[in-house]
Design a protein around this motif. Sequence first.
Motif, PDB file in Angstrom:
ATOM      1  N   ARG A 142       0.641  -1.093  -0.049  1.00 11.25           N
ATOM      2  CA  ARG A 142       0.043  -0.022   0.086  1.00 11.25           C
ATOM      3  C   ARG A 142       0.989   1.550   0.040  1.00 11.25           C
ATOM      4  NH1 ARG A 142      -3.812  -0.873   3.661  1.00 11.25           N
ATOM      5  NH2 ARG A 142      -5.386  -0.946   2.504  1.00 11.25           N
ATOM      6  N   ALA A 143       1.828   1.218   0.761  1.00 16.04           N
ATOM      7  CA  ALA A 143       2.874   2.393   0.633  1.00 16.04           C
ATOM      8  C   ALA A 143       3.679   2.462  -0.730  1.00 16.04           C
ATOM      9  CB  ALA A 143       3.856   2.242   1.851  1.00 16.04           C
ATOM     10  N   TYR A 144       3.799   1.234  -1.305  1.00 17.40           N
ATOM     11  CA  TYR A 144       4.515   1.386  -2.430  1.00 17.40           C
ATOM     12  C   TYR A 144       3.700   2.152  -3.615  1.00 17.40           C
ATOM     13  CZ  TYR A 144       7.357  -0.419  -6.603  1.00 17.40           C
ATOM     14  OH  TYR A 144       8.241  -0.589  -7.567  1.00 17.40           O
ATOM     15  N   VAL A 145       2.301   1.762  -3.475  1.00 19.36           N
ATOM     16  CA  VAL A 145       1.354   2.174  -4.468  1.00 19.36           C
ATOM     17  C   VAL A 145       0.945   3.778  -4.150  1.00 19.36           C
ATOM     18  CG1 VAL A 145      -1.141   2.383  -5.203  1.00 19.36           C
ATOM     19  CG2 VAL A 145      -0.072   0.213  -5.244  1.00 19.36           C
ATOM     20  N   THR A 146       0.989   3.978  -2.785  1.00 18.33           N
ATOM     21  CA  THR A 146       1.128   5.676  -2.385  1.00 18.33           C
ATOM     22  C   THR A 146       2.399   6.306  -2.987  1.00 18.33           C
ATOM     23  OG1 THR A 146       0.006   4.900  -0.679  1.00 18.33           O
ATOM     24  CG2 THR A 146       0.784   6.991  -0.646  1.00 18.33           C
ATOM     25  N   HIS A 147       3.505   5.600  -3.061  1.00 19.69           N
ATOM     26  CA  HIS A 147       4.484   6.390  -3.564  1.00 19.69           C
ATOM     27  C   HIS A 147       4.435   6.593  -5.021  1.00 19.69           C
ATOM     28  CE1 HIS A 147       8.871   6.989  -4.087  1.00 19.69           C
ATOM     29  NE2 HIS A 147       8.907   5.978  -5.129  1.00 19.69           N
ATOM     30  N   LEU A 148       3.750   5.606  -5.651  1.00 20.02           N
ATOM     31  CA  LEU A 148       3.681   5.626  -7.151  1.00 20.02           C
ATOM     32  C   LEU A 148       2.460   6.619  -7.585  1.00 20.02           C
ATOM     33  CD1 LEU A 148       4.119   1.916  -8.000  1.00 20.02           C
ATOM     34  CD2 LEU A 148       5.888   3.651  -8.390  1.00 20.02           C
ATOM     35  N   GLY A 181       0.105   2.147 -14.282  1.00 19.02           N
ATOM     36  CA  GLY A 181       1.204   1.319 -14.386  1.00 19.02           C
ATOM     37  C   GLY A 181       1.005   0.018 -13.736  1.00 19.02           C
ATOM     38  N   PHE A 182       1.739  -1.037 -14.241  1.00 13.82           N
ATOM     39  CA  PHE A 182       1.604  -2.416 -13.581  1.00 13.82           C
ATOM     40  C   PHE A 182       2.983  -2.779 -13.335  1.00 13.82           C
ATOM     41  CE2 PHE A 182       0.830  -6.844 -13.248  1.00 13.82           C
ATOM     42  CZ  PHE A 182      -0.384  -7.023 -12.590  1.00 13.82           C
ATOM     43  N   HIS A 183       3.127  -3.289 -12.001  1.00 15.55           N
ATOM     44  CA  HIS A 183       4.251  -3.612 -11.540  1.00 15.55           C
ATOM     45  C   HIS A 183       4.332  -4.956 -10.868  1.00 15.55           C
ATOM     46  CE1 HIS A 183       6.046   0.702 -11.594  1.00 15.55           C
ATOM     47  NE2 HIS A 183       4.740   0.695 -11.480  1.00 15.55           N
ATOM     48  N   SER A 184       4.830  -5.887 -11.463  1.00 13.88           N
ATOM     49  CA  SER A 184       4.706  -7.458 -11.049  1.00 13.88           C
ATOM     50  C   SER A 184       6.100  -7.992 -10.553  1.00 13.88           C
ATOM     51  CB  SER A 184       3.961  -8.430 -12.013  1.00 13.88           C
ATOM     52  OG  SER A 184       4.965  -8.612 -12.821  1.00 13.88           O
ATOM     53  N   PHE A 185       6.008  -8.788  -9.329  1.00  8.57           N
ATOM     54  CA  PHE A 185       7.315  -9.313  -8.855  1.00  8.57           C
ATOM     55  C   PHE A 185       6.949 -10.669  -8.609  1.00  8.57           C
ATOM     56  CE2 PHE A 185       7.110  -4.810  -7.996  1.00  8.57           C
ATOM     57  CZ  PHE A 185       8.280  -4.395  -8.314  1.00  8.57           C
ATOM     58  N   ALA A 186       8.134 -11.421  -8.622  1.00 10.22           N
ATOM     59  CA  ALA A 186       8.036 -13.194  -8.104  1.00 10.22           C
ATOM     60  C   ALA A 186       9.304 -13.125  -7.258  1.00 10.22           C
ATOM     61  CB  ALA A 186       7.981 -13.730  -9.424  1.00 10.22           C
ATOM     62  N   ASN A 187       9.066 -13.467  -5.924  1.00  8.41           N
ATOM     63  CA  ASN A 187      10.189 -13.491  -5.017  1.00  8.41           C
ATOM     64  C   ASN A 187      11.286 -12.400  -4.896  1.00  8.41           C
ATOM     65  OD1 ASN A 187       9.165 -15.961  -4.622  1.00  8.41           O
ATOM     66  ND2 ASN A 187      10.936 -17.266  -5.223  1.00  8.41           N
ATOM     67  N   SER A 188      10.489 -11.102  -5.088  1.00  7.68           N
ATOM     68  CA  SER A 188      10.958  -9.751  -4.941  1.00  7.68           C
ATOM     69  C   SER A 188      11.892  -9.386  -6.252  1.00  7.68           C
ATOM     70  CB  SER A 188      12.037  -9.692  -3.722  1.00  7.68           C
ATOM     71  OG  SER A 188      11.173  -9.835  -2.637  1.00  7.68           O
ATOM     72  N   THR A 189      11.835 -10.261  -7.275  1.00  5.85           N
ATOM     73  CA  THR A 189      12.369 -10.047  -8.662  1.00  5.85           C
ATOM     74  C   THR A 189      11.450  -9.362  -9.472  1.00  5.85           C
ATOM     75  OG1 THR A 189      14.196 -11.592  -8.458  1.00  5.85           O
ATOM     76  CG2 THR A 189      13.720 -10.873 -10.638  1.00  5.85           C
ATOM     77  N   ARG A 190      11.742  -8.252 -10.100  1.00 12.51           N
ATOM     78  CA  ARG A 190      10.746  -7.699 -11.027  1.00 12.51           C
ATOM     79  C   ARG A 190      10.507  -8.665 -12.240  1.00 12.51           C
ATOM     80  NH1 ARG A 190       9.406  -2.323 -12.583  1.00 12.51           N
ATOM     81  NH2 ARG A 190       7.466  -2.328 -13.822  1.00 12.51           N
ATOM     82  N   THR A 191       9.392  -8.843 -12.551  1.00 11.40           N
ATOM     83  CA  THR A 191       8.977  -9.545 -13.624  1.00 11.40           C
ATOM     84  C   THR A 191       8.543  -8.556 -14.981  1.00 11.40           C
ATOM     85  OG1 THR A 191       6.802 -10.133 -12.722  1.00 11.40           O
ATOM     86  CG2 THR A 191       8.609 -12.012 -12.475  1.00 11.40           C
ATOM     87  N   HIS A 192       9.607  -7.981 -15.503  1.00  4.89           N
ATOM     88  CA  HIS A 192       9.388  -7.133 -16.382  1.00  4.89           C
ATOM     89  C   HIS A 192       8.413  -7.707 -17.785  1.00  4.89           C
ATOM     90  CE1 HIS A 192      11.586  -4.053 -15.057  1.00  4.89           C
ATOM     91  NE2 HIS A 192      12.614  -4.969 -14.634  1.00  4.89           N
ATOM     92  N   GLU A 193       8.579  -9.035 -17.823  1.00  6.67           N
ATOM     93  CA  GLU A 193       7.572  -9.698 -19.141  1.00  6.67           C
ATOM     94  C   GLU A 193       6.514 -10.163 -18.631  1.00  6.67           C
ATOM     95  OE1 GLU A 193      10.626 -11.893 -22.245  1.00  6.67           O
ATOM     96  OE2 GLU A 193      11.783 -11.661 -20.243  1.00  6.67           O
ATOM     97  N   GLY A 194       6.177  -9.976 -17.312  1.00  2.79           N
ATOM     98  CA  GLY A 194       4.817 -10.545 -16.880  1.00  2.79           C
ATOM     99  C   GLY A 194       5.058 -11.987 -16.582  1.00  2.79           C
ATOM    100  N   GLY A 195       3.850 -12.651 -16.932  1.00  2.00           N
ATOM    101  CA  GLY A 195       3.717 -13.852 -16.770  1.00  2.00           C
ATOM    102  C   GLY A 195       2.627 -14.407 -16.230  1.00  2.00           C
TER     103      GLY A 195
END
Length: 391
Positions: free
Chosen positions: A231-237, A276-290
């Motif tokens: 929630r803090a991350y989205v507020t930051h964005l 904007g959409f920001h996705s992560f898997a195990n704290s790694t940014r998944t730029h290509e989604g999935g």
Amino acid sequence: MTESGNPSQPENLNEYNASHIQVLEAREGIRRRPGMYIGSTSERGLNQMVFEVVTYAVDEHLAGHADTIDVTITSDGGVRVADNGRGLPVEVEETTGMSAVERELTELSFHSKPHSGYGVCGGISGLGLCVVNALSSRLTVEVHRDGHRWTQEYEKGIPITALTRHEEGSGHGTTITFLPDTGIFETTRYSFAALSQRLQELAFLNGGLAISLTDERPERPVRYHHTDGLRAYVTHLTPYPPSLVHSPAIAFESENQDKTIFVQVAMQWNTWSTGGFHSFANSTRTHEGGAHEQGFRTALKDLVNDYARRHRHLGTDDEDLTIEAIHQGLTAVVSVKLAHPVFEGSTRTKLGNPEADAYVHEVVREHLADWLHHHPDEAAAIIRHTLNAST
């Protein structure tokens, strides 16, 4: 024509057998092809060296044994990463005569730290400490564990001292200090901005974890600690409150029964940006989604349209709202932590786990539906915003 078996017969260039296979030791293979392990030898790869060590410390946090990580860019161009986790194991294995610390820092196939929780591995290769050691001209590890302080030094991945026990103490944790090898990297000057951005991101993704970054070139300390997580991350964005369609941001999380997947979602619609959409898997940014992105998008589209029709924002003859209209002005962060992540693509930035698709879909359907039900005014504002975006 030369007869078969004549020593003067030229070698068959198409022949391929076991004698042609070259097996490289871990250190030699990493140093010969560093891009396979950290992506590149440019500034991006240099920064990845830091993230590989930090990832190990983040794993300690996820296992419930660390809440602080301190990163320092030292005045000589090195980096020091310290955590207050359990500390690398120091016991010696009888069959090899090597300490667990040395094996973790020199062997590609060895994982001395038993990952609890989700077995998270957020680095590019999953072999972070060994890779960083091999690509450093100098590395020192300091462990506080089992009532003592322990140290060992390396040069280009080779131990130059034994693991040494020092004075007694009650502390716990690991500190790794390394100097990147100038013969391998195109630059050895770290980007404070790039490191700062990623460390802040990790603090958002791992609520309650405090991460500091200090630059001694001159000193520029920053500290990130976000108990409110995504929630803090989205507020930051989404930094402009007057543009918000609803407030506060929507946030929820869930863990499956087997404790093999943990999902966190935060989302905020606004009129200020396209979103904007920001996705992560195990704290790694998944730029290509999935898979996790697919589960989120499908659930979101179905849920928003179902809600709009039930509350007569859409007529029976109206077409469904498109996913593009629903995403207009939406800033969303989806983070999954899995026991066995399957990354696709050469850059390991696309998640392939089908169970992530199914579970994210289930979590979004359940929790977002509950939020919309208990916040009818905000829900109506979101639907109106989406309808306007579709015209």
